[in-house]
Scaffold this motif. Structure first.
Motif, PDB file in Angstrom:
ATOM      1  N   ARG A 157       0.813  -1.214   0.000  1.00  0.00           N
ATOM      2  CA  ARG A 157       0.000   0.000   0.000  1.00  0.00           C
ATOM      3  C   ARG A 157       0.848   1.266   0.000  1.00  0.00           C
ATOM      4  O   ARG A 157       0.446   2.280  -0.549  1.00  0.00           O
ATOM      5  N   ASN A 158       2.007   1.213   0.638  1.00  0.00           N
ATOM      6  CA  ASN A 158       2.845   2.404   0.765  1.00  0.00           C
ATOM      7  C   ASN A 158       4.202   2.247   0.095  1.00  0.00           C
ATOM      8  O   ASN A 158       5.162   2.921   0.467  1.00  0.00           O
ATOM      9  N   VAL A 159       4.277   1.363  -0.873  1.00  0.00           N
ATOM     10  CA  VAL A 159       5.560   1.056  -1.522  1.00  0.00           C
ATOM     11  C   VAL A 159       5.401   1.100  -3.045  1.00  0.00           C
ATOM     12  O   VAL A 159       4.403   0.605  -3.571  1.00  0.00           O
ATOM     13  N   VAL A 160       6.389   1.669  -3.722  1.00  0.00           N
ATOM     14  CA  VAL A 160       6.417   1.615  -5.187  1.00  0.00           C
ATOM     15  C   VAL A 160       7.630   0.834  -5.663  1.00  0.00           C
ATOM     16  O   VAL A 160       8.597   0.658  -4.923  1.00  0.00           O
ATOM     17  N   ILE A 161       7.555   0.399  -6.905  1.00  0.00           N
ATOM     18  CA  ILE A 161       8.659  -0.338  -7.508  1.00  0.00           C
ATOM     19  C   ILE A 161       9.327   0.541  -8.547  1.00  0.00           C
ATOM     20  O   ILE A 161       8.653   1.130  -9.397  1.00  0.00           O
ATOM     21  N   GLY A 162      10.659   0.638  -8.440  1.00  0.00           N
ATOM     22  CA  GLY A 162      11.430   1.390  -9.422  1.00  0.00           C
ATOM     23  C   GLY A 162      12.343   0.461 -10.196  1.00  0.00           C
ATOM     24  O   GLY A 162      12.410  -0.748  -9.931  1.00  0.00           O
ATOM     25  N   LYS A 163      13.036   1.056 -11.173  1.00  0.00           N
ATOM     26  CA  LYS A 163      13.950   0.282 -12.013  1.00  0.00           C
ATOM     27  C   LYS A 163      15.333   0.334 -11.351  1.00  0.00           C
ATOM     28  O   LYS A 163      15.730  -0.600 -10.681  1.00  0.00           O
ATOM     29  N   THR A 164      16.014   1.444 -11.544  1.00  0.00           N
ATOM     30  CA  THR A 164      17.293   1.706 -10.885  1.00  0.00           C
ATOM     31  C   THR A 164      17.217   3.144 -10.368  1.00  0.00           C
ATOM     32  O   THR A 164      16.438   3.947 -10.907  1.00  0.00           O
ATOM     33  N   PRO A 165      18.019   3.498  -9.378  1.00  0.00           N
ATOM     34  CA  PRO A 165      17.960   4.884  -8.887  1.00  0.00           C
ATOM     35  C   PRO A 165      18.244   5.896  -9.999  1.00  0.00           C
ATOM     36  O   PRO A 165      17.629   6.962 -10.050  1.00  0.00           O
ATOM     37  N   GLU A 166      19.145   5.551 -10.915  1.00  0.00           N
ATOM     38  CA  GLU A 166      19.522   6.489 -11.982  1.00  0.00           C
ATOM     39  C   GLU A 166      18.364   6.733 -12.958  1.00  0.00           C
ATOM     40  O   GLU A 166      18.280   7.778 -13.597  1.00  0.00           O
ATOM     41  N   HIS A 167      17.520   5.757 -13.080  1.00  0.00           N
ATOM     42  CA  HIS A 167      16.462   5.823 -14.094  1.00  0.00           C
ATOM     43  C   HIS A 167      15.400   6.874 -13.773  1.00  0.00           C
ATOM     44  O   HIS A 167      14.752   7.404 -14.679  1.00  0.00           O
ATOM     45  N   HIS A 168      15.219   7.149 -12.492  1.00  0.00           N
ATOM     46  CA  HIS A 168      14.072   7.979 -12.090  1.00  0.00           C
ATOM     47  C   HIS A 168      14.481   9.410 -11.738  1.00  0.00           C
ATOM     48  O   HIS A 168      15.425   9.617 -10.988  1.00  0.00           O
ATOM     49  N   ASP A 169      13.772  10.343 -12.277  1.00  0.00           N
ATOM     50  CA  ASP A 169      13.913  11.736 -11.871  1.00  0.00           C
ATOM     51  C   ASP A 169      12.918  11.979 -10.737  1.00  0.00           C
ATOM     52  O   ASP A 169      11.714  12.047 -10.958  1.00  0.00           O
ATOM     53  N   LEU A 170      13.443  12.071  -9.526  1.00  0.00           N
ATOM     54  CA  LEU A 170      12.567  12.193  -8.368  1.00  0.00           C
ATOM     55  C   LEU A 170      12.289  13.645  -7.991  1.00  0.00           C
ATOM     56  O   LEU A 170      11.651  13.914  -6.971  1.00  0.00           O
ATOM     57  N   SER A 171      12.748  14.576  -8.813  1.00  0.00           N
ATOM     58  CA  SER A 171      12.641  15.978  -8.401  1.00  0.00           C
ATOM     59  C   SER A 171      11.205  16.408  -8.158  1.00  0.00           C
ATOM     60  O   SER A 171      10.947  17.247  -7.306  1.00  0.00           O
ATOM     61  N   HIS A 172      10.263  15.817  -8.860  1.00  0.00           N
ATOM     62  CA  HIS A 172       8.867  16.246  -8.699  1.00  0.00           C
ATOM     63  C   HIS A 172       8.124  15.477  -7.604  1.00  0.00           C
ATOM     64  O   HIS A 172       6.987  15.780  -7.294  1.00  0.00           O
ATOM     65  N   VAL A 173       8.763  14.460  -7.064  1.00  0.00           N
ATOM     66  CA  VAL A 173       8.094  13.661  -6.029  1.00  0.00           C
ATOM     67  C   VAL A 173       8.950  13.536  -4.773  1.00  0.00           C
ATOM     68  O   VAL A 173       8.644  12.741  -3.883  1.00  0.00           O
ATOM     69  N   ALA A 174       9.991  14.355  -4.682  1.00  0.00           N
ATOM     70  CA  ALA A 174      10.962  14.208  -3.589  1.00  0.00           C
ATOM     71  C   ALA A 174      10.341  14.416  -2.216  1.00  0.00           C
ATOM     72  O   ALA A 174      10.771  13.822  -1.231  1.00  0.00           O
ATOM     73  N   THR A 175       9.343  15.254  -2.134  1.00  0.00           N
ATOM     74  CA  THR A 175       8.769  15.560  -0.816  1.00  0.00           C
ATOM     75  C   THR A 175       7.334  15.054  -0.691  1.00  0.00           C
ATOM     76  O   THR A 175       6.550  15.578   0.090  1.00  0.00           O
ATOM     77  N   GLY A 176       7.030  14.037  -1.431  1.00  0.00           N
ATOM     78  CA  GLY A 176       5.689  13.478  -1.312  1.00  0.00           C
ATOM     79  C   GLY A 176       5.315  12.740  -2.578  1.00  0.00           C
ATOM     80  O   GLY A 176       5.187  13.339  -3.645  1.00  0.00           O
ATOM     81  N   LEU A 177       5.167  11.426  -2.453  1.00  0.00           N
ATOM     82  CA  LEU A 177       4.770  10.632  -3.611  1.00  0.00           C
ATOM     83  C   LEU A 177       3.437   9.962  -3.315  1.00  0.00           C
ATOM     84  O   LEU A 177       3.289   9.241  -2.337  1.00  0.00           O
ATOM     85  N   ARG A 178       2.480  10.235  -4.147  1.00  0.00           N
ATOM     86  CA  ARG A 178       1.197   9.517  -4.096  1.00  0.00           C
ATOM     87  C   ARG A 178       1.069   8.800  -5.427  1.00  0.00           C
ATOM     88  O   ARG A 178       1.234   9.396  -6.479  1.00  0.00           O
ATOM     89  N   SER A 179       0.781   7.502  -5.374  1.00  0.00           N
ATOM     90  CA  SER A 179       0.741   6.766  -6.638  1.00  0.00           C
ATOM     91  C   SER A 179      -0.214   5.569  -6.537  1.00  0.00           C
ATOM     92  O   SER A 179      -1.030   5.480  -5.619  1.00  0.00           O
ATOM     93  N   HIS A 180      -0.080   4.650  -7.477  1.00  0.00           N
ATOM     94  CA  HIS A 180      -1.055   3.580  -7.642  1.00  0.00           C
ATOM     95  C   HIS A 180      -0.449   2.490  -8.504  1.00  0.00           C
ATOM     96  O   HIS A 180       0.724   2.532  -8.846  1.00  0.00           O
ATOM     97  N   GLY A 181      -1.227   1.502  -8.857  1.00  0.00           N
ATOM     98  CA  GLY A 181      -0.759   0.424  -9.718  1.00  0.00           C
ATOM     99  C   GLY A 181      -0.987  -0.953  -9.117  1.00  0.00           C
ATOM    100  O   GLY A 181      -1.037  -1.941  -9.838  1.00  0.00           O
ATOM    101  N   GLY A 182      -1.136  -1.020  -7.793  1.00  0.00           N
ATOM    102  CA  GLY A 182      -1.219  -2.313  -7.133  1.00  0.00           C
ATOM    103  C   GLY A 182      -2.596  -2.644  -6.595  1.00  0.00           C
ATOM    104  O   GLY A 182      -3.616  -2.046  -6.974  1.00  0.00           O
ATOM    105  N   ARG A 183      -2.609  -3.607  -5.704  1.00  0.00           N
ATOM    106  CA  ARG A 183      -3.818  -4.155  -5.127  1.00  0.00           C
ATOM    107  C   ARG A 183      -4.578  -3.123  -4.287  1.00  0.00           C
ATOM    108  O   ARG A 183      -5.804  -3.152  -4.211  1.00  0.00           O
TER     109      ARG A 183
END
Lengths: 415, 415
Positions: A349-375
């Motif tokens: 519920r509170n976890v996301v899956i990434g590829k590699t740290p280099e792959h993701h630009d976290l600048s827009h979610v650095a201080t709060g990530l809300r997302s979806h995709g799972g159960r």
């Protein structure tokens, strides 16, 4: 009295008997039920409140993965991803080994019920916030209107069924990262129905607000208040309105509000060596929303990999809740076997899956990530503006799916 | 001004710092969030509506299986079933091979935070609708009050901490199959706090109404209206109130409203021969509720069985959503390894698991079964009557559990 075609039509083995009134279905992108609850508690959704009493409000189970393209495709075809083929926003195309957006109707394997409605004499209209959906939602239609808020200014009669969309709606093309991108869609839908330019309408919003704001944040509350106003206008125009969502939304962050990520490709490489490709089907052009981080991933393993061993190892990773091989993913998650790699992985519920740290630009979610995709973003609101007939009131006591919404608004209301 | 002990206390590795005011936690047994939504839409829960704005209303993840004893035990211990040992209402005791109710505190492996609160100087009170819970909820306490609505007339000072409970509450012992059984509990809780006989209270309701009525049924609406009235009284008495649920509730029926059952023991015997024992941990003395049919079962296989093969076969049964071997069930579902047989099985949102057709008396559920136990009754409301402090407002953006409720009402509110 104006008359609307009530000729039954079929799509993908389901029959639809439209009522003699306009029909509008809304996909409230990213609307976890809490958004409705909080707005209702502040008296900001009087029309939805009225619907709860006079119509129907319940919960439906969406399609997995709980992503936009997957569920919009299910809603307009009435079938699961296994049948319509859209397994994400993005995938590794096995035909040419390219990682590509899954935006093209060429990837869609089922007919849309919108095309069938049009063939049966309904004037169809599709308005979507995100341009990425327009092609899939228009599949098979020849006359109907279909345009996006994002590219409203580019709409042309020949290609979109409408000229001067901005003027028609009375607003300029909105910024895609805004509440207005969704409200433009609803306003366009109202206009289409009020003017009689369409009488069978699908309106698909965008979840920028939900990715960025909690249900109690003023911006979110104000957004749902505005949605409710448009809901009222659609009903006032005589439409039966159905509303559901493609997925819910949960915070996916650590205690310090940084993104709570399992970098799966990195971990697999560290443990088993090179050759693993982790594909994140949430990936789309709207990186501000989520940084391509969601709670679902597919793994393409090198042919040398011992899949049983790899699967078991992934299953033991902290934050991973479910791992399936291809056959099981098809059977349990209703996914198309050729578009999901070797393994599919869901996270908590509170976890996301990434590829590699280099792959993701976290600048827009650095201080709060809300997302979806799972159960935990699978269950979504399911709303019908009019009272259900006895058969559908009974059916609502079953495992209703979000992609039953057109069934309910056409076959399910009292005559 | 009256003063309440603010001495911190610990239980099972968690620290609780109670506020200088009464504390009341309610387990709204079987309260799927839809029950609150529908009552709110009809203006029947003004106090909850106010809490949504001034306090906190969100969703929490319960413990699996989504059964009463399991989750009540989690709420009063603050830990998962793996740690507290209560894996159902009913189990096959491996120590003596007997199938027995899991009602005794002798089965509880963790201390209750209520006992710790009492030791730290709080006046504790427990009132439960169902007698079956009283022993577990009282574990480790020496002075506090603990009685059930079901057996209110039998309460005695020496054993229950109170004489003449009926007179104290002002109502006779209610029928267990009634709304009154729950309302008696809330009224008792109010009385305890109003009179200062307890200032740290746990109130556990019963789900008869939810098993029998949809959220929109008048009986359910009226029940939640009555709950809301008591919620208001608890707040008026100065209490910080926390409310959550042990599990949700879904219809589990076929199109003709008959129970939608997978008779797992029969199927296993047919396929693999005799020797399989399917245990249904929903089993309790309250057969009117559910006919011992829920969405979770454990399988004790004969030693000759090929567990991998059996597991795979069960996983392919229509209506089954998840099957785990013991090790995986411990890891993924947080269950105690010695009380869950060889395999655990979960079924779909609209499906229950039975033993054999002969085993179940369906007379009370023949025309409508609403039940719980599985994944789709895992998410429950989570309510705190006062505003959260910044740390807990942030924590609420995580994977909050229903058994965090005492943590939130003690550590989480603004000073």
């Amino acid at each position: 009295m104006e008359s609307f075609s009530t000729k039954p039509f079929s799509a993908n083995g389901r029959e639809y008997c439209p009522p003699n009134q306009p029909v509008a279905v809304i996909c409230l992108d990213g609307s976890a039920d809490e958004y409705l609850d909080e707005a209702l508690a502040r008296n900001l959704m009087p029309n939805l409140k009225q619907i709860s009493r006079a119509g129907y409000r319940g919960m439906a189970r969406g399609a997995l993965p709980s992503f936009t393209n997957v569920n919009n495709s299910s809603i307009v075809t009435g079938v699961s991803p296994e049948k319509h083929g859209i397994s994400g926003n993005f995938f590794l195309n096995p035909e040419n080994d390219e990682e590509v957006m899954m935006n093209s109707a060429a990837f869609l394997r089922a007919d849309t019920l919108l095309a069938a409605a049009e063939a049966a004499g309904r004037k169809t209209g599709v308005v979507t916030a995100k341009e990425k959906l327009r092609d899939i939602l228009s599949a098979g239609r020849t006359n109907g209107i279909a345009f996006s808020a994002e590219k409203a200014k580019e709409a042309k009669k020949g290609s979109h069924g409408i000229d001067n969309a901005e003027q028609y709606v009375g607003e300029g093309t909105p910024e895609i990262y805004s509440a207005d991108a969704s409200l433009f869609v609803l306003k366009a839908g109202c206009r289409l129905i009020e003017r009689g330019d369409a009488d069978f309408v699908y309106l698909s919003l965008t979840d920028f607000i939900q990715h960025k704001y909690r249900p109690t944040d003023e911006t979110a509350l104000s957004f749902y208040q505005d949605i409710d106003e448009q809901l009222g206008k659609l009903m006032a125009a005589g439409a039966v309105v159905g509303a559901t969502a493609d997925h819910g939304m949960n915070a996916k962050q650590c205690a310090d509000a940084s993104p709570n990520v399992v970098y799966l490709e990195s971990k697999l490489s560290d443990e088993f060596g090179a050759g693993f490709r982790v594909i994140l089907p949430i990936t789309d052009p709207y990186v501000h929303h989520h940084g391509a981080l969601g709670s679902f991933a597919v793994v393409h393993a090198p042919s040398s990999a011992d899949l049983v061993k790899v699967m078991d190892w992934i299953d033991h990773l902290e934050g991973v809740t479910e791992v399936y091989d291809r056959e099981t993913a098809v059977r349990k998650l209703e996914l198309p076997s050729d578009r999901i790699g070797d393994l599919v992985v869901l996270s908590a519920r509170n976890v996301v899956i990434g590829k590699t740290p280099e792959h993701h630009d976290l600048s827009h979610v650095a201080t709060g990530l809300r997302s979806h995709g799972g159960r935990y973003e699978e269950m979504v609101p399911f709303i019908v503006s009019e009272a259900l007939n006895p058969t559908y009131r009974q059916k609502a006591d079953g495992d209703v799916r979000n992609f039953d919404i057109f069934d309910f608004v056409t076959n399910g209301i009292q005559a």
